[in-house]
Scaffold this active site. Structure first.
Site, PDB file in Angstrom:
ATOM      1  N   SER A 576       0.823  -1.197   0.000  1.00 48.93           N
ATOM      2  CA  SER A 576       0.000   0.000   0.000  1.00 48.93           C
ATOM      3  C   SER A 576       0.866   1.259   0.000  1.00 48.93           C
ATOM      4  O   SER A 576       0.582   2.228  -0.726  1.00 48.93           O
ATOM      5  CB  SER A 576      -0.920   0.002   1.225  1.00 48.93           C
ATOM      6  N   VAL A 579       2.403   1.869  -3.492  1.00 49.69           N
ATOM      7  CA  VAL A 579       1.427   2.383  -4.456  1.00 49.69           C
ATOM      8  C   VAL A 579       1.145   3.858  -4.192  1.00 49.69           C
ATOM      9  O   VAL A 579       1.074   4.674  -5.127  1.00 49.69           O
ATOM     10  CB  VAL A 579       0.129   1.550  -4.404  1.00 49.69           C
ATOM     11  N   HIS A 580       0.993   4.237  -2.924  1.00 52.84           N
ATOM     12  CA  HIS A 580       0.741   5.644  -2.596  1.00 52.84           C
ATOM     13  C   HIS A 580       1.934   6.518  -3.003  1.00 52.84           C
ATOM     14  O   HIS A 580       1.750   7.623  -3.543  1.00 52.84           O
ATOM     15  CB  HIS A 580       0.476   5.803  -1.097  1.00 52.84           C
ATOM     16  N   GLU A 581       3.152   6.039  -2.741  1.00 50.30           N
ATOM     17  CA  GLU A 581       4.326   6.826  -3.117  1.00 50.30           C
ATOM     18  C   GLU A 581       4.462   6.930  -4.635  1.00 50.30           C
ATOM     19  O   GLU A 581       4.903   7.966  -5.153  1.00 50.30           O
ATOM     20  CB  GLU A 581       5.587   6.182  -2.518  1.00 50.30           C
TER      21      GLU A 581
END
Length: 643
Positions: A576, A579-581
């Site tokens: 997670s 993916v956010h980065e």
């Protein structure tokens, strides 16, 4: 734990008072804490709330029967509200409690294990803020919901009038709208259509698996993962190649991630079912071979055929097999027997199970008696029934059981449904309420207008200021001096934008999709605003993504790689965070790792929130959660802008 809801309406009982009850029901934990639910007697009293000192005790009388006297049960208060330590001097009561504890331990040991894929339940439900949800209008905070939208409307009016006075337009200089609509809008639409069509590759891969051109367990899953990598790289690479503004880029990448997760769920569930289906066909063939065999009819005193099954040498207990087969037939909810073997195993030569032993005997042509043949048929049929239930999944009628579900229309429908987890069937509603669709579409465009005005009035100016500082060659040290003021300027607008973005997607857009596709499970989020820990927030604010990670990352890593729960949790958070980065790197065109670090810091924060000091302080936990949600976005955004 003794339930104490509504206890304030019950008359208090003084110490040493008795409670005359015909029956006391409940459970008793191994720690000696009772969970009792007395049926109201003539006096109408129930158990009192446990408050105050832990030394206080209460004796309650309960009747054995009409002819016997009362039984004294002592409930001693603990340091937790509503929990008592139960003691009884009566030997019969002690024996009943002992057997009850043993029975609960046995039931816990035989609890049905979680099935690998069918571990999520879809039900008919509405979102919390949906007007169709009766609980929405009955909520004691309904007025605050109304106040919020009145405040948003007044804010929109205030900013619009200010813009009109200064610029002659309610949108002001309107840089954000111009940026969004003046660059590659049609290309963005075509890209989104191409991404949607590209998902069909996953469908055709599953058709190859069904036709046995590929074997899911022997490499087809590798092909699927390679395709998913190519798919994501193509989406990100195309967004960079077109040099889109961040609005276009983030939309394309996020929608691409949605399509990617849908493909993964569809492929891995159907890939699993393809293994189950292969095993079913194999056992059906073994059953046919068994039925063509001619059993021997030897008397009790006649010598056995030299090829006859020897229960001792083969390791096959025919009597035990017969018993288990009968139990399975009489109890469809029986816990899965370990002797059955893996549901997707097709190599019976190395499998350690009763079915494998029977298959070996059939292959060797071992002579068997009629009773043995009947037992073997029962065992194989029981296994086939279990496999058929697995192939049917949540398809009650069996119309969408594997491989009947492998139709292009079924795949296209799943791509449109507001869920990321594939199932053979979902709860559906009967018809579309077009007035409801219109209401949600109106809300969608209304929220977009509010977000546009807030972004233009409060977010664009500080961002433009930092960009001008960079273009003017201002040093990092000088820009860093402006950092606190940028954080302060972005605090409230980013919080409002965050709340409106969440409402736009999870309340408006997903409900429109659900209504148009007749999707009845609207549990897109929980009451995340009441979160007292970050893991609770992660579970509740985005249920579709949480369910995907739960099934295809957390549980799959445990079952496939035999990871511990803590390790699986770490890898779920890690994925997670990555993916956010990636999204932040695409938006700001640079990799800094600020959001990645903040995401991983949630794990120690979760561990801290489980400490007994915070666990019993829900208000403090909620304050910490909201402080992080309030300050975090502006702090991280400012870091990406300044440094």
């Amino acid at each position: 734990m003794v339930e104490t809801s509504g206890a304030s309406r019950r008359p208090p009982l003084e110490s040493q008072d008795t409670l005359d009850q015909v029956k006391l029901t409940g459970t008793l934990g191994n720690d000696g804490v009772a969970s009792l639910h007395p049926e109201h007697g003539s006096n109408g009293h129930a158990l009192p709330p446990a408050e105050g000192a832990t030394s206080d005790t209460r004796d309650f009388g309960g009747k054995r029967s009409k002819s016997e006297g009362s039984i004294q049960i002592r409930l001693e208060k603990t340091d937790r509200k509503g929990r008592y330590i139960l003691t009884a001097d009566d030997p019969e009561i002690r024996e009943i409690l002992r057997k009850g504890i043993e029975r609960e331990e046995l039931e816990a040991a035989n609890k049905k294990p979680r099935i690998r894929f069918r571990d999520l339940v879809f039900t008919r439900q509405f979102t919390t803020f949906d007007r169709q949800n009766p609980a929405s209008s009955e909520s004691p905070f309904f007025g605050f919901f109304t106040l919020f939208w009145i405040a948003m409307a007044l804010l929109l009016f205030q900013v619009s009038m200010k813009n009109f006075r200064e610029y002659g337009s309610i949108l002001g200089r309107n840089q954000i709208m111009k940026m969004m609509l003046s660059h590659d809008v049609y290309v963005l639409g075509l890209t989104d259509g191409a991404m949607c069509v590209g998902t069909s590759v996953t469908f055709f891969l599953q058709k190859l698996v069904q036709w046995r051109v590929l074997n899911w367990g022997r490499g087809a899953w590798v092909v699927q993962n390679v395709w998913q990598t190519v798919y994501l790289a193509s989406v990100v690479g195309w967004a960079y190649f077109r040099e889109w503004p961040w609005t276009h880029t983030i939309f394309a990448v996020l929608h691409g991630l949605v399509f990617l997760m849908k493909q993964h769920s569809y492929a891995f569930y159907n890939g699993y079912l393809s293994g189950v289906y292969r095993r079913k066909l194999l056992l059906e063939n073994k059953l046919k071979q068994l039925q063509t065999m001619e059993p021997i009819h030897s008397g009790p005193s006649s010598p056995r055929d030299s090829r006859q099954m020897d229960a001792f040498s083969s390791g096959l207990d025919v009597a035990e097999l017969s018993k288990k087969a009968s139990e399975a037939i009489n109890n469809s909810d029986l816990k899965r027997r370990p002797s059955i073997g893996n549901r997707t195993s097709t190599n019976l030569a190395v499998e350690q199970s009763d079915v494998a032993t029977i298959a070996s005997a059939i292959h060797a042509g071992t002579a068997i008696t009629p009773d043995q043949m009947s037992t073997f048929e029962q065992v194989i049929n029981t296994e086939l029934e279990d496999l058929n239930r697995e192939l049917a999944g949540k398809s009650v009628s069996g119309a969408h059981a594997y491989p009947k579900n492998l139709r292009l229309l079924n795949f296209a429908e799943f791509i449109c449904l507001p869920t990321l987890v594939y199932e053979l069937e979902y709860p559906r509603q009967e018809k579309i309420n077009w007035w409801y669709v219109l209401e949600k579409l109106t809300a969608t465009f209304g929220v977009l207008c509010i977000m546009m005005v807030i972004s233009q009035a409060f977010i664009y100016p500080p961002i433009a200021k930092t960009l001008r500082m960079k273009e003017a060659g201002v040093s990092v040290a000088e820009r860093w001096q402006e950092f606190p003021w940028i954080v302060s300027d972005l605090l409230f607008p980013l919080l409002i934008e965050q709340l409106l973005t969440w409402y736009l997607i999870w309340e408006c857009i997903l409900n429109v999709l659900a209504e148009l596709t007749l999707f009845a499970d609207r549990g897109f989020y929980g009451d995340w605003w009441n979160s007292v820990t970050w893991d609770q927030y992660a579970r509740d604010w985005n249920r579709p993504v949480h369910n995907f990670l739960l099934r295809h990352v957390y549980h799959s890593s445990i079952s496939a790689f035999h990871l511990s729960k803590h390790t699986a949790t770490f890898y779920t958070f890690l994925l997670s965070a990555l993916v956010h980065e990636m999204c932040m790197a695409i938006m700001f065109k640079k990799v800094r790792g600020y959001l990645f670090t903040a995401q991983l810091l949630q794990m120690p924060l979760v561990m801290m929130s489980r400490h007994k000091f915070l666990r019993s302080r829900a208000v403090l936990g909620n304050v910490i959660f909201w402080f992080g949600l309030f300050v975090g976005p502006s702090f991280l955004t400012s870091l990406y802008l300044v440094i």
